[in-house]
Design a protein around this motif. Structure first.
Motif, short mmCIF file in Angstrom:
data_model
loop_
_atom_site.label_atom_id
_atom_site.label_comp_id
_atom_site.label_asym_id
_atom_site.label_seq_id
_atom_site.Cartn_x
_atom_site.Cartn_y
_atom_site.Cartn_z
N SER A 124 14.71 9.17 12.78
CA SER A 124 15.85 8.65 13.57
C SER A 124 15.97 9.40 14.90
O SER A 124 16.17 8.79 15.95
CB SER A 124 17.15 8.78 12.78
N GLU A 125 15.86 10.70 14.83
CA GLU A 125 16.01 11.52 16.04
C GLU A 125 14.85 11.29 17.00
O GLU A 125 15.03 11.30 18.23
CB GLU A 125 16.12 12.99 15.65
N ARG A 126 13.66 11.08 16.45
CA ARG A 126 12.49 10.83 17.31
C ARG A 126 12.65 9.51 18.06
O ARG A 126 12.30 9.41 19.24
CB ARG A 126 11.23 10.81 16.44
N GLU A 139 16.47 9.42 25.38
CA GLU A 139 17.10 10.62 25.92
C GLU A 139 16.15 11.43 26.79
O GLU A 139 16.58 12.11 27.73
CB GLU A 139 17.59 11.49 24.75
N THR A 191 15.73 11.75 8.77
CA THR A 191 16.52 12.22 9.90
C THR A 191 15.63 12.46 11.12
O THR A 191 15.97 12.08 12.24
CB THR A 191 17.26 13.52 9.53
N ARG A 200 20.76 7.54 5.59
CA ARG A 200 20.84 8.00 6.98
C ARG A 200 21.36 6.89 7.88
O ARG A 200 22.19 7.12 8.77
CB ARG A 200 19.46 8.47 7.44
N ALA A 236 15.56 8.04 18.90
CA ALA A 236 16.59 8.22 19.92
C ALA A 236 16.07 9.05 21.09
O ALA A 236 16.49 8.84 22.24
CB ALA A 236 17.82 8.88 19.31
N ALA A 237 15.14 9.96 20.81
CA ALA A 237 14.62 10.84 21.86
C ALA A 237 13.80 10.08 22.90
O ALA A 237 13.67 10.54 24.04
CB ALA A 237 13.77 11.94 21.24
N ASP A 262 18.43 2.02 19.89
CA ASP A 262 18.57 3.47 20.04
C ASP A 262 17.53 4.03 21.00
O ASP A 262 17.79 5.00 21.72
CB ASP A 262 18.42 4.17 18.69
N GLU A 317 24.66 6.91 10.27
CA GLU A 317 24.60 6.66 11.71
C GLU A 317 25.55 5.53 12.13
O GLU A 317 26.06 5.54 13.26
CB GLU A 317 23.17 6.33 12.11
#
Length: 555
Positions: free
Chosen positions: A28-30, A36, A25, A113, A32-33, A68, A117
């Motif tokens: 994945s978030e890293r 962002e 997780t 994951r 997308a960041a 992403d 998503e």
């Protein structure tokens, strides 16, 4: 006649409560960041065009995560179907022929994951938490039944202790010294250290009884890497057991509710294209063009009908195909010449359609423990798309090359007849009449995990400034598997995204000691596809050999 969909067990409750899932997780978030964190104008300035070669799970997952991170993806697949080692086709009757029998595990955090998503995790059909084995010489089936609600590692301990048909209590106790280090200290370091040992060498070192290999590890080895236990690195067995022992739901299995190109690859393609990317099939790579300077950067990719220029390039092809396409300018660099230490292992998948039901089969995966079959499942019971009142078995035929016979060179009839004969022994009885059969040969599948191979596996980041590698053979901790392919794709995307953002890059893994060769010329992989008269790469430049896929034939 189609039956009601197979029984649906609820998703395991604890798969998201593991450290491995939290790490999946976070990655994945890293990714997308990266998008962002940048203001809109800076996003546009930083956006890269990324050309990815290979439309298997690793290339597709890389494309998803590159998108992403805010970059434009162009993906090229040599064949007309996506999926690589999980590709599938329809025959003249409309039935699906798959490259292999693919099973999902609770210990696949990056895959699970990814499905979440994409909003399609409900497409997994979870099975009862058990590991089922065919008894030898037609003795029926036996299982390790995992108790519900019991934490790891006690649920596996109970499952093993309850089974009295495969190993004695003393034999089980003698397995503990070799497995205990996975529960204390740095388990991954311990697992990695065993890569130089075969299963047999490991057992002798730790006093594990020989029958443990014959009863359990032989079946696991052929299922994990299509290689007999005596030829397999013990790190492969321990990697799987580490997840199964330490994660309460790690060994619980699921089947996708249909074929992977439709139910998984198509959503990945749609996801990428909805974010401005493009996916092309039927586009085999001909040549990697290299700058004529000291950087040895990629200048472009030559396809049969065009030259493609991008900012970043990702090679997500099988290792044997990658080796064939390494340019002369890179061929003596130790990072690339170490790939000579890796080679795909051959495997055959057999699908058998019967005129009636086989009562002795289960809803789920079975380890066959026969001399030429690895694992099998009655897909008519296990998968919604294949549901029928007549059995359809999907079987992994392995090992393919033995001292007695090279099964790749045998006819389809010989392979089907050997499979049916083994089934009659395993299932202790006469089978219904065989309606039809399909044989899919993959001359080079996942990398052959014989002892000492981990040191040759390259990092995703390479010494070439705008080149990244993906594929389950690249260095990551989940073997040559669907989970390994997805994780390798994510790690490749991280290199692309970090470089575009001028962020800290993952390190380049040091090449294996002595990984260098002279000559300076690309080399074709030394294998042929002898399903009929032997064909070389030169004779069939657009076939399974060239692209690293499976070749289907219907009987």
């Amino acid at each position: 006649m189609a039956l009601q969909p197979p029984a649906q067990f609820r998703e395991p409750a604890r798969i998201e409560a593991t450290q491995n899932y939290r790490e999946a997780t976070a990655l994945s978030e890293r990714l997308a960041a990266f998008k962002e964190a940048a203001p809109p104008q800076q996003q546009q300035q930083q956006q890269r065009t990324v050309a990815i070669v290979g439309g298997g799970l690793s290339g597709l997952s890389c494309a998803k995560y590159v998108a992403d991170a805010g970059h434009r993806v162009i993906l090229y697949e040599a064949r007309q179907t996506l999926g690589g080692k999980v590709s599938a086709w329809r025959d003249a009757d409309g039935d699906v022929v798959e490259t292999g029998l693919h099973v999902f595990f609770g210990a696949y955090p990056n895959m699970l994951r990814l499905l979440a998503e994409l909003g399609i995790r409900d497409r997994l059909q979870w099975k009862a938490h058990r590991m089922s084995f065919a008894m030898r010489d037609g003795g029926g089936l036996t299982s390790f039944e995992f108790p519900e609600g019991v934490p790891a590692p006690f649920n596996m301990a109970i499952a093993i202790l309850r089974n009295r048909e495969m190993l004695t209590l003393l034999e089980k106790a003698r397995m503990v010294p070799g497995l205990l280090p996975m529960l204390v200290g740095n388990a991954q370091e311990y697992v990695d250290q065993q890569d130089e040992l075969s299963v047999g060498e490991f057992m002798r070192k730790y006093g594990v009884p020989e029958r443990a290999k014959d009863e359990v590890f032989e079946a696991m080895g052929k299922a994990l890497d299509f290689v007999p236990a005596d030829e397999l690195s013990m790190a492969i067995i321990l990697t799987a057991m580490n997840r199964f022992i330490n994660e309460a739901d790690g060994s619980q299995t699921a089947f996708l509710d249909g074929n992977q190109p439709d139910r998984l690859c198509a959503p990945l393609r749609e996801y990428v294209e909805n974010r401005g990317g493009r996916v092309f099939c039927g586009k085999p790579l001909v040549e990697i063009l290299v700058e004529d300077d000291d950087t040895r950067r990629v200048r472009g990719l030559r396809f049969e009908d065009e030259i493609v220029v991008a900012d970043e390039y990702v090679l997500a092809m099988p290792v044997d195909v990658t080796k064939r396409l390494i340019p002369r300018e890179w061929s003596t660099m130790p990072f690339f010449s170490q790939l000579d230490g890796l080679e795909g292992v051959p495997v055959i998948n057999v699908q058998l359609w019967f005129d009636g039901a086989i009562d002795a089969t289960l809803d789920g995966l079975v380890f066959s423990r026969s001399k030429c079959l690895s694992v099998y499942a009655d897909m008519a019971k296990s998968c919604r798309e294949f549901a029928d009142d007549r059995s359809m078995l999907s079987l992994v035929f392995a090992p393919v090359v033995t001292p007695e016979k090279n099964w790749l060179a045998e006819s389809d009839d010989a392979i089907v007849n050997a499979t049916v004969k083994e089934l009659e022994t395993v299932l202790s009885g006469t089978l219904p009449s065989l309606r039809k059969a399909a044989v899919v040969r993959t001359p080079r599948s996942v990398y052959s995990a014989i002892p000492g191979r981990n040191k040759y596996r390259p990092s995703q980041r390479t010494p070439v400034p705008n080149l990244v590698l993906a594929g389950d053979y690249t260095y990551q901790r989940y073997l040559g598997s669907m989970e390994g392919a997805v994780l390798a794709g994510k790690l490749a995307a991280e290199v692309v995204a970090a470089r575009a953002a001028n962020a800290t890059l993952p390190p380049i893994k040091e090449p294996a000691p002595g990984a260098s060769r002279g000559g300076g010329e690309p080399r074709n992989p030394s294998f042929v596809l002898p399903s009929r008269p032997a064909r070389t790469l030169e004779e069939e430049p657009r076939g399974a050999i060239a692209f690293g896929g499976g070749e289907a034939s219907l009987r």
